[in-house]
Design a protein around this motif. Structure first.
Motif, mmCIF file in Angstrom:
data_model
loop_
_atom_site.group_PDB
_atom_site.id
_atom_site.type_symbol
_atom_site.label_atom_id
_atom_site.label_comp_id
_atom_site.label_asym_id
_atom_site.label_seq_id
_atom_site.Cartn_x
_atom_site.Cartn_y
_atom_site.Cartn_z
ATOM 1 N N TYR A 1 -4.736 4.000 10.472
ATOM 2 C CA TYR A 1 -6.191 3.836 10.242
ATOM 3 C C TYR A 1 -6.728 4.440 8.894
ATOM 4 O O TYR A 1 -7.983 4.822 8.636
ATOM 5 N N GLU A 2 -5.727 4.926 8.057
ATOM 6 C CA GLU A 2 -5.926 5.497 6.547
ATOM 7 C C GLU A 2 -7.227 4.796 6.123
ATOM 8 O O GLU A 2 -7.314 3.645 5.952
ATOM 9 N N GLY A 3 -8.063 5.640 5.508
ATOM 10 C CA GLY A 3 -9.289 5.229 4.741
ATOM 11 C C GLY A 3 -10.499 4.591 5.606
ATOM 12 O O GLY A 3 -11.339 4.572 5.028
ATOM 13 N N ILE B 1 2.914 4.060 1.947
ATOM 14 C CA ILE B 1 4.104 3.366 2.407
ATOM 15 C C ILE B 1 4.052 3.744 3.920
ATOM 16 O O ILE B 1 4.412 2.753 4.743
ATOM 17 N N TYR B 2 4.106 4.929 4.385
ATOM 18 C CA TYR B 2 4.434 5.205 5.754
ATOM 19 C C TYR B 2 3.469 4.383 6.761
ATOM 20 O O TYR B 2 4.162 3.434 7.637
ATOM 21 N N PRO B 3 2.467 4.389 6.497
ATOM 22 C CA PRO B 3 1.298 3.672 7.846
ATOM 23 C C PRO B 3 1.529 2.259 7.439
ATOM 24 O O PRO B 3 1.388 1.486 8.306
ATOM 25 N N THR B 4 2.029 1.613 6.177
ATOM 26 C CA THR B 4 1.974 0.254 5.941
ATOM 27 C C THR B 4 3.263 -0.126 6.629
ATOM 28 O O THR B 4 3.173 -1.176 7.389
ATOM 29 N N THR B 5 4.361 0.613 6.755
ATOM 30 C CA THR B 5 5.496 0.268 7.461
ATOM 31 C C THR B 5 5.088 0.062 8.948
ATOM 32 O O THR B 5 5.856 -0.939 9.430
ATOM 33 N N LYS B 6 4.295 1.082 9.552
ATOM 34 C CA LYS B 6 3.844 1.083 10.735
ATOM 35 C C LYS B 6 3.301 -0.282 11.261
ATOM 36 O O LYS B 6 3.492 -0.911 12.266
ATOM 37 N N TYR B 7 2.244 -0.689 10.357
ATOM 38 C CA TYR B 7 1.567 -1.619 10.826
ATOM 39 C C TYR B 7 2.377 -2.949 10.467
ATOM 40 O O TYR B 7 1.938 -3.908 11.371
ATOM 41 N N ILE B 8 3.052 -3.062 9.506
ATOM 42 C CA ILE B 8 3.821 -4.234 9.613
ATOM 43 C C ILE B 8 4.868 -4.512 10.800
ATOM 44 O O ILE B 8 4.965 -5.602 11.135
ATOM 45 N N LYS C 1 -8.450 13.803 4.940
ATOM 46 C CA LYS C 1 -9.140 12.953 5.722
ATOM 47 C C LYS C 1 -9.299 13.608 7.052
ATOM 48 O O LYS C 1 -8.859 14.466 7.730
ATOM 49 N N HIS C 2 -10.268 12.915 8.013
ATOM 50 C CA HIS C 2 -10.836 13.177 9.238
ATOM 51 C C HIS C 2 -10.109 12.182 10.070
ATOM 52 O O HIS C 2 -10.020 10.927 9.717
ATOM 53 N N THR C 3 -9.795 12.422 11.419
ATOM 54 C CA THR C 3 -9.347 11.526 12.099
ATOM 55 C C THR C 3 -9.879 11.845 13.560
ATOM 56 O O THR C 3 -9.978 13.015 14.135
#
Ligand SMILES: NC(=O)c1ccc[n+]([C@@H]2O[C@H](COP(=O)([O-])OP(=O)(O)OC[C@H]3O[C@@H](n4cnc5c(N)ncnc54)[C@H](O)[C@@H]3O)[C@@H](O)[C@H]2O)c1
Length: 340
Positions: free
Chosen positions: A123-125, A142-149, A302-304
Motif C-alpha cells: 500500500y506504499e504511497g 522493489i520489495y512491495p512490488t515483488t509481493k504484489y506481482i 510513512k503512516h500505516t
C-alpha cells in the motif's frame, strides 16, 4: 492437519510451527529453509517434533517428493527492503519465481490450499486510512512490488488451476522471536537491542510517524483460521487478500516510552534526517542506487493503518494482544538472548 511451512527457520515460520504444535500436538509439520535469513536456534525446542529440511525451494520437488499437504504456508522470501533494492533480479527470483515452484508443487502433489505471506507494504504511497484491501496499488520500491506481482500470479493460478490462496497482507509484525541480529533488524528488535546493551540508537525521524503493529500470536491465529477455512471449501479456485494488522497505529516515540517504562531504562537516541536512512547500508551496495531520496524519506515517515473489517467479516478474526503486553513478552525474551 498436515502442514508444509516454507521459511520455517524465519520469525513467522518458526513461530507458526510452535503455535500449531502447542494447539494441536498431533499435527504433522514439514518445514524447508535455505538458512539465508533463518536461525537454527529458532527451531531448537521443536526440531524433534517437525521434519526440518535444509534446502532451497527451487528444488522443492527433489526435497519433498510428491507428498500431499492439507495446507502450504509460504513464508519464505527476502524481506529486508535494502536487500531487495540492491539486487532486484534476486528479489524477483526469491519473492516471485519461487512462488511458481511452490504453486507447481502444490498442483503436482494434490495440495490445493496455500497461505501466502504478502505484505501491507504494497500500500506504499497511499493516503487512504484505514487502508482497505480493494484500493488501487502503485508501488515504487522493489520489495512491495515483488509481493504484489506474486499476489497477481497466485490469483491467476487460482483462476486457471483451481488452487485456493489466501494472501495475508501483513503490517508491522513483532514478537519475542523477531530478528535482533541482522544488520538492519526491524524497529522493535533494534530498539530492544540498544536498550538492553545501553547503546545509542540512531533514529532517522522525529519518531512521530505512526505504524500499524501486530503481535505474532494474533497473526498465527489468523493463519490457522485461513488454513481451516480453505480446507473446508468444497471447491477450489478462490483467491482472497486480507490485511493483518491491529487497525490501531502507534508512533515510534510511544513504543520507546513503553519499552523504557517496562525496562526501567532510558534509551539513548541520536536523531538524523529520514532521507539519510539508507546511507547506513552503504556497505550493502556494490553500485550506487539511483533512488530518489524523497522516496526513502516518504518510506521512513510513512503512516500505516490496516482496515480490519474484511478479516473480521470473512474469518471472525480481530487482533487481541495489546501493545504493552506484546512488548513486555519481547523484552523478557530479548533480555535472555541479547548479550550485554
Ligand atoms: N516480519 C514482518 O514484519 C513482515 C511484514 C510483512 C510481510 N512479511 C512477510 O512475511 C514472511 C515471513 O517473514 P519473516 O519475518 O518470518 O521473514 P524471515 O526473513 O525471518 O524468514 C524468511 C525465511 O525464508 C527463508 N528463505 C528465503 N528464501 C528461501 C528459499 N528460496 N528457500 C528456502 N528458504 C528461503 C529464509 O532463510 C528465512 O528463514 C515473508 O514473506 C515476509 O516478506 C513479514
Amino acid at each position: 492437519m498436515n502442514y508444509l511451512i516454507t521459511g520455517i527457520a524465519g520469525f513467522v515460520g518458526s513461530s507458526l510451527a510452535r503455535a500449531i504444535l502447542t494447539k494441536h500436538p498431533k499435527a504433522r509439520i514439514t518445514g524447508i529453509d535455505n538458512m539465508s535469513f533463518g536461525y537454527r536456534e529458532r527451531l531448537s525446542d521443536i526440531v524433534d517434533r517437525i521434519e526440518f529440511i535444509e534446502g532451497d525451494l527451487v528444488d522443492i520437488e527433489r526435497l519433498l517428493g510428491r507428498r500431499r499437504f492439507d495446507s502450504i504456508v509460504h513464508c519464505a522470501a527476502i524481506a529486508p527492503l535494502p536487500e531487495c533494492q540492491r539486487d532486484s533480479y534476486r528479489a524477483l527470483s526469491q519473492n516471485v519465481a519461487i512462488c511458481g515452484a511452490v504453486a507447481d508443487y502444490a498442483l503436482a502433489s494434490g495440495s490445493r490450499d496455500i497461505v501466502f505471506f504478502s505484505s501491507g507494504a504494497i500500500y506504499e504511497g497511499t493516503a487512504q486510512f484505514p487502508t482497505r484491501e480493494d484500493i488501487s496499488i502503485a508501488t515504487s520500491l522493489i520489495y512491495p512490488t515483488t509481493k504484489y506481482i506474486a499476489e497477481q500470479y497466485f490469483e491467476a493460478m487460482c483462476r486457471s488451476h483451481g488452487l485456493n490462496v489466501t494472501a495475508i497482507r501483513l503490517f508491522n509484525l513483532y514478537g519475542p522471536h523477531q530478528d535482533y541480529f541482522r544488520k538492519q533488524p526491524p524497529l522493535i528488535g533494534y530498539l530492544l537491542t540498544n536498550l538492553i546493551r545501553d547503546q545509542q540508537a540512531v533514529l532517522f525521524s522525529s519518531g512521530e510517524q505512526c505504524r500499524d503493529y501486530i503481535y505474532i500470536d494474533d497473526l498465527l491465529e489468523l493463519v490457522q483460521l485461513s488454513a481451516v477455512k480453505m480446507m473446508n471449501e468444497l471447491t477450489g479456485g478462490k483467491f482472497v487478500a486480507v490485511n493483518a494488522g491491529s487497525g490501531e497505529p502507534v508512533s515510534v516515540n510511544a513504543i520507546i516510552e513503553i519499552l523504557e517504562t517496562l525496562s526501567g531504562r532510558q534509551l539513548k537516541i541520536e536523531r538524523r534526517p529520514a532521507a539519510q536512512y539508507w546511507d547506513k547500508y552503504n556497505e550493502l551496495f556494490d553500485r550506487p542506487i539511483a533512488l530518489d531520496r524523497i522516496v526513502i524519506e516518504r518510506e521512513v515517515n510513512k503512516h500505516t493503518q490496516a482496515a480490519i473489517t474484511k478479516a473480521r467479516e470473512e474469518l471472525g478474526w480481530v487482533a487481541k494482544v495489546g501493545l504493552q503486553e506484546g512488548l513486555n513478552a519481547c523484552l523478557n525474551h530479548a533480555q535472555r538472548i541479547i548479550l550485554l
